[in-house]
Design a protein around this motif. Structure first.
Motif, short mmCIF file in Angstrom:
data_model
loop_
_atom_site.label_atom_id
_atom_site.label_comp_id
_atom_site.label_asym_id
_atom_site.label_seq_id
_atom_site.Cartn_x
_atom_site.Cartn_y
_atom_site.Cartn_z
N PRO A 455 0.81 -1.22 0.00
CA PRO A 455 0.00 0.00 0.00
C PRO A 455 0.84 1.27 0.00
N CYS A 456 2.17 1.11 -0.15
CA CYS A 456 3.04 2.29 -0.11
C CYS A 456 2.63 3.30 -1.18
N ALA A 457 2.41 2.80 -2.41
CA ALA A 457 2.02 3.70 -3.50
C ALA A 457 0.71 4.39 -3.18
N LEU A 458 -0.21 3.64 -2.56
CA LEU A 458 -1.51 4.19 -2.16
C LEU A 458 -1.31 5.29 -1.11
N ALA A 459 -0.47 4.99 -0.13
CA ALA A 459 -0.24 5.94 0.97
C ALA A 459 0.51 7.18 0.52
N MET A 460 1.35 7.04 -0.52
CA MET A 460 2.18 8.17 -0.96
C MET A 460 1.42 9.15 -1.86
N SER A 461 0.35 8.70 -2.49
CA SER A 461 -0.32 9.54 -3.47
C SER A 461 -0.77 10.87 -2.88
N THR A 462 -1.37 10.83 -1.68
CA THR A 462 -1.87 12.07 -1.08
C THR A 462 -0.76 13.01 -0.61
N PRO A 463 0.19 12.56 0.25
CA PRO A 463 1.20 13.52 0.72
C PRO A 463 2.08 14.10 -0.37
N PHE A 464 2.42 13.30 -1.39
CA PHE A 464 3.30 13.83 -2.43
C PHE A 464 2.57 14.78 -3.37
N THR A 465 1.31 14.48 -3.68
CA THR A 465 0.54 15.39 -4.54
C THR A 465 0.32 16.72 -3.84
N LEU A 466 -0.18 16.66 -2.61
CA LEU A 466 -0.47 17.89 -1.88
C LEU A 466 0.81 18.61 -1.48
N GLY A 467 1.86 17.84 -1.15
CA GLY A 467 3.14 18.45 -0.78
C GLY A 467 3.74 19.23 -1.93
N ASN A 468 3.66 18.67 -3.13
CA ASN A 468 4.22 19.37 -4.29
C ASN A 468 3.38 20.60 -4.64
N MET A 469 2.07 20.52 -4.44
CA MET A 469 1.22 21.69 -4.69
C MET A 469 1.51 22.80 -3.68
N VAL A 485 -5.23 22.14 3.71
CA VAL A 485 -5.95 23.32 3.23
C VAL A 485 -6.35 23.13 1.76
N ILE A 486 -5.52 22.42 0.99
CA ILE A 486 -5.83 22.20 -0.43
C ILE A 486 -7.11 21.38 -0.56
N GLU A 487 -7.28 20.37 0.29
CA GLU A 487 -8.51 19.56 0.26
C GLU A 487 -9.73 20.43 0.57
N GLN A 488 -9.59 21.33 1.55
CA GLN A 488 -10.70 22.20 1.91
C GLN A 488 -11.03 23.18 0.80
N LEU A 489 -10.00 23.71 0.14
CA LEU A 489 -10.23 24.61 -1.00
C LEU A 489 -11.01 23.90 -2.11
N VAL A 734 -6.00 14.43 -9.17
CA VAL A 734 -4.74 13.68 -9.33
C VAL A 734 -4.64 12.60 -8.26
N ILE A 735 -5.04 12.94 -7.03
CA ILE A 735 -5.01 11.96 -5.94
C ILE A 735 -5.95 10.79 -6.26
N LYS A 736 -7.14 11.11 -6.76
CA LYS A 736 -8.11 10.05 -7.09
C LYS A 736 -7.55 9.12 -8.17
N VAL A 737 -6.93 9.69 -9.20
CA VAL A 737 -6.34 8.88 -10.26
C VAL A 737 -5.18 8.04 -9.70
N SER A 738 -4.38 8.65 -8.81
CA SER A 738 -3.25 7.92 -8.21
C SER A 738 -3.73 6.72 -7.41
N ILE A 739 -4.82 6.91 -6.67
CA ILE A 739 -5.38 5.81 -5.88
C ILE A 739 -5.85 4.68 -6.80
N VAL A 740 -6.53 5.05 -7.90
CA VAL A 740 -6.99 4.03 -8.86
C VAL A 740 -5.80 3.29 -9.46
N THR A 779 4.07 14.25 -9.25
CA THR A 779 4.92 15.42 -9.47
C THR A 779 4.68 16.03 -10.86
N LEU A 780 4.64 15.19 -11.87
CA LEU A 780 4.42 15.68 -13.24
C LEU A 780 3.05 16.35 -13.37
N CYS A 781 2.03 15.68 -12.84
CA CYS A 781 0.67 16.24 -12.95
C CYS A 781 0.55 17.57 -12.21
#
Length: 790
Positions: A455-469, A485-489, A734-740, A779-781
């Motif tokens: 589940p590492c890839a699953l767990a990483m999708s959120t922190p890395f997407t939001l962290g890069n944003m 805050v990004i999720e709330q926005l 992007v997070i949703k696609v990463s989870i899929v 990161t690319l997205c």
């Protein structure tokens, strides 16, 4: 019978010490248990079995902390009552550690609060210096098994040690993997004469020798984590990895002992090498995001520097140098440690300590960064330059954090609870099936299933997407408190704007005066009064009176949302609303105005003709399709008709609103189930910013720094507000696609593993690659999303 283990630390007991029907390995562990039990914190042991560490005897080790000069260097903050220190504690390793370290105030009366930064293994402690000293605090931490690593030369030394250990493990596993692969070549190419007749046994035992440091040194973290998880009756993700390593090593060892074959040492060392490589890249990425966050996200906070000539110059806070003379206005943050030179210092250190009571400071006293001046303006001399990372830490102080749910974090935590159970069931079922055909295939299948599904890839999708944003937004001058805050926005459906200083520009307003002309003395006193205020209208009017000198104020009082009272010698002046200055007639002007009275005699008013920020109409037009829009202002309705021309017809207008009215309006929208964004100037809007789901403070080169807001937007980027919100929505997609993608990876990988089409070594390569691929995808997205913010 098995030998007993220590109830506190879990180490084997040699000279057993019994207490409370429990076994302890030493008096230190028994003492710690007594401390926890006495303070009703025995539930520490319910979280995990034997979670503690055996305390070490200090024997004067921390005597150097009695030296005031050393203590001064270590403390972040110190006044007559409160001290704050950040300590690196290597032993922090689990939820039990976090729990006990954040409950230190129950164990030690002198500790007021403590906050743990788990990734950095750091704890920030606020303590009462009258009840306990830094030395006593450190000795107490050492007593309960959490000895701090203290370095005066490099506060990051502890973190660097961890980085080096991963590099060491990567080197050991890479060296062993390369040699085992080399020694396996004769078997791969079936070189019978050379391999079978002469050196078969030697090469196999060499492979065994190379695997030992890899299994018992490099992969020990997986075994430790799995053991602690099982001991706490938790199946964490390290359990299947540790099981796979044990199965591969045990089977390979048996094969060479009984001469059944060459074993799987190549797969084993390769697995651990690629797992370590994946962990190394993961840490490097986290460090990169942390670096960007701490050192490249400079808040748009300006400060007024007083030049030797007496002129005032507005500069960015990170331009402050040691020895600079700076002006701190009412309600303004002190950005750097310094010495008070002039003025009546009333400093509110609640940003730092959480305690709202202000302390009085006299000229010559030391002022600490993070305090807020709350009684007029003061002048101070900077003792050092600004630490931007310290400002970030103040802003993110847990005292001011709001409990906001993060949907993706909850979802992933929920999935992770059942992931390991399902994975083990699949692994054992697949192995049982293949046992009827071939034992070696069954072992391969069992190991490959345990390795490939992660589940590492699953767990990483959120922190890395939001962290890069976070990093991208910071580079574009939109600064968020945290990734949530990004999720709330992205969820918001209502946006509320303040008017003055938010959608209007302070620098472009024109001003007219109507009333009795002010005398030079009154104008001088008015200028000095306005100099102390941070309100947008005060700052604009202050610039108009630049030709007058400054006089020392005897008294100053600013009532939020109403006005200011100040006095010098026999003269008193009031600036603010008509009611505040004592005028009720002849004040029906519909334009924004600041009224003046001198010695309780009404003088007149300064009328402001607002200029709206560039792009205001476009921002509202872009937002109107998806959001409920409101303008809420403390001013009168003078600008209503003009605003109706500028803004969409559906915009809701409210005027003559006090700060508490703004807060009530936000609450009423939330009661209707709406997710709100409040955009204000950070001064009169503090309550509304705190109440909203996302509070955005618009900063126009002024030192407005409020813990109430979730984001700071540079005023020059106001026209990009819709693009930032839109980018937040895209990030969530992007997070949703990463989870899929993560689920698809696991399903496909498990199919090939269960059907015996995937060897353990290939699984070992694919597992970290899946995590890295998710990081690259995120990161690319997010970089593409960031480029669209023009």
């Amino acid at each position: 019978m098995s030998s007993p283990t220590c109830y506190h630390c879990g180490d084997p007991v040699r000279d057993e010490i019994l207490y409370d029907e429990k076994s302890f390995c030493c008096k230190g562990c028994k003492t710690v248990y007594e401390i926890f039990s006495t303070h009703d914190l025995a539930s520490y042991y319910e979280m995990q079995q034997a979670p503690g560490a055996s305390p070490k005897v200090s024997n004067g080790k921390f005597d150097y902390l009695s030296n005031d000069l050393i203590v001064e260097k270590l403390l972040e903050f110190r006044d007559e009552k409160t001290g704050i220190v950040s300590l690196y504690i290597p032993h922090i390793h689990c939820s039990s550690c976090i729990w006990i370290l954040e409950n230190l105030y129950k164990l030690q009366p002198g500790i007021n609060a403590s906050q743990v930064d788990f990734p950095k293994k750091n704890v920030r402690i606020t303590f009462d210096i009258k009840k306990t000293s830094l030395k006593e605090l450190v000795e107490f931490l050492n007593l309960i098994g959490y000895e701090p690593y203290i370095s005066l030369d490099d506060s990051e030394a502890g973190k660097k040690l961890i980085d080096r250990s991963i590099i060491y493990k990567l080197g050991v596993s890479g060296f062993a993997f390369g040699n085992v692969m080399f020694l396996s070549f004769p078997e791969y190419f079936e070189v019978s004469e050379f391999w079978l007749d002469q050196y078969k046994g030697l090469f196999r035992w060499l492979m065994f020798a190379f695997s030992l440091p890899v299994v018992f040194y490099v992969s020990k973290d997986y075994f430790i984590s799995a053991y602690k998880g099982l001991r706490a009756k938790i199946l964490n993700i390290d359990v299947p990895l540790a099981l796979g390593i044990v199965v591969l090593f045990a089977r390979s060892t048996l094969e060479i002992i009984f001469d059944w074959g060459t074993g799987f040492f190549d797969s084993l060392t390769g697995l651990i090498f690629f797992l370590t490589l994946g962990k190394f890249f993961q840490q490097k990425t986290y460090n990169f995001l942390s670096f960007e966050r701490d050192y490249k996200s400079y808040f748009p906070i300006g400060i007024t520097r007083i030049l030797p000539s007496g002129q005032e110059d507005s500069i960015h806070v990170h331009e402050i140098k040691k020895g600079d003379k700076i002006l701190i206005r009412n309600e303004e943050l002190i950005p750097v440690d310094g010495i008070l030179l002039n003025g009546n210092g009333r400093i509110d250190y609640s940003f730092v300590t959480g305690e709202a009571s202000a302390v009085t400071k006299n000229p010559g006293d030391k002022l600490f960064a993070g305090g807020k001046q709350v009684s007029g303006s003061i002048e101070m001399e900077a003792l050092k330059s600004v630490s931007q990372s310290y400002l970030t830490k103040l802003w993110s102080n847990s005292i001011f954090q709001k409990n906001k749910e993060h949907a993706f974090t909850r979802l992933i935590d929920h999935i992770s609870k059942y992931f390991t159970i399902v994975l083990l069931l699949i692994a054992f079922s697949a192995a049982a099936y293949w046992m009827f055909y071939d034992v070696s295939i069954a072992i391969n299948v069992f190991t490959a299933v345990l390795i490939i599904a992660c589940p590492c890839a699953l767990a990483m999708s959120t922190p890395f997407t939001l962290g890069n944003m976070l990093r991208i937004f910071g580079n574009k001058k939109f600064y968020l408190k945290n990734a949530g805050v990004i999720e709330q926005l992205a969820k918001a459906n209502a946006v509320i704007f303040d008017k003055t200083g938010t959608i209007t520009s302070n620098k472009k307003s024109s001003i007219n005066y109507e009333g009795i002309l002010l005398s030079p003395d009154e104008e001088r006193l008015l200028k000095t009064t306005l100099r102390s205020s941070n309100h947008p209208l005060s700052r604009t009017l202050y610039e108009l009176l630049a030709e007058y000198d400054i006089v020392p104020l005897d008294a100053y009082c600013e009532t939020v949302g109403q006005g200011i009272t100040a006095s010098h010698k026999e003269s008193t002046i009031k600036v603010g609303s008509p009611a505040f200055v004592g005028e009720s007639l002849g004040t029906t002007s519909l334009n924004t105005a600041v009224h003046i009275s001198s010695n309780d005699q009404y003088k007149g008013k300064f009328i402001f003709y607002n200029e709206y920020r560039e792009g205001v109409s476009k921002v509202f037009k872009d937002l109107e399709e998806l959001y409920s829009l409101s303008i809420i202002s403390g001013d009168n309705e003078g600008e209503k008709e003009r605003l109706k021309e500028l803004l969409p017809a559906k915009t809701h207008f409210m005027f003559n609103q006090k700060p508490k009215d703004k807060l009530k309006y936000i609450s009423s929208l939330q009661e209707k189930g709406m997710t709100t964004i409040m955009v204000g100037d950070g001064l009169n809007d503090a309550g509304a910013l705190a109440q909203s789901d996302v509070g955005i403070a618009v900063s126009e080169n002024v030192n407005v720094f409020s813990p109430a807001c979730d984001a700071i937007l540079d005023a020059s980027k106001f026209d990009k507000l819709y693009q930032f919100i839109k980018a937040s929505k895209s990030s969530v997609n992007v997070i949703k696609v990463s989870i899929v993608l993560s689920f698809l990876y696991n399903i496909v990988g498990l199919y090939f593993a269960v059907t015996a089409q995937l060897s353990p070594i290939i699984a070992a390569v694919l597992m970290p690659l899946s995590s890295i691929s998710i990081i690259i995808f995120a990161t690319l997205c997010t970089n593409l999303i960031g480029r669209k913010i023009k």
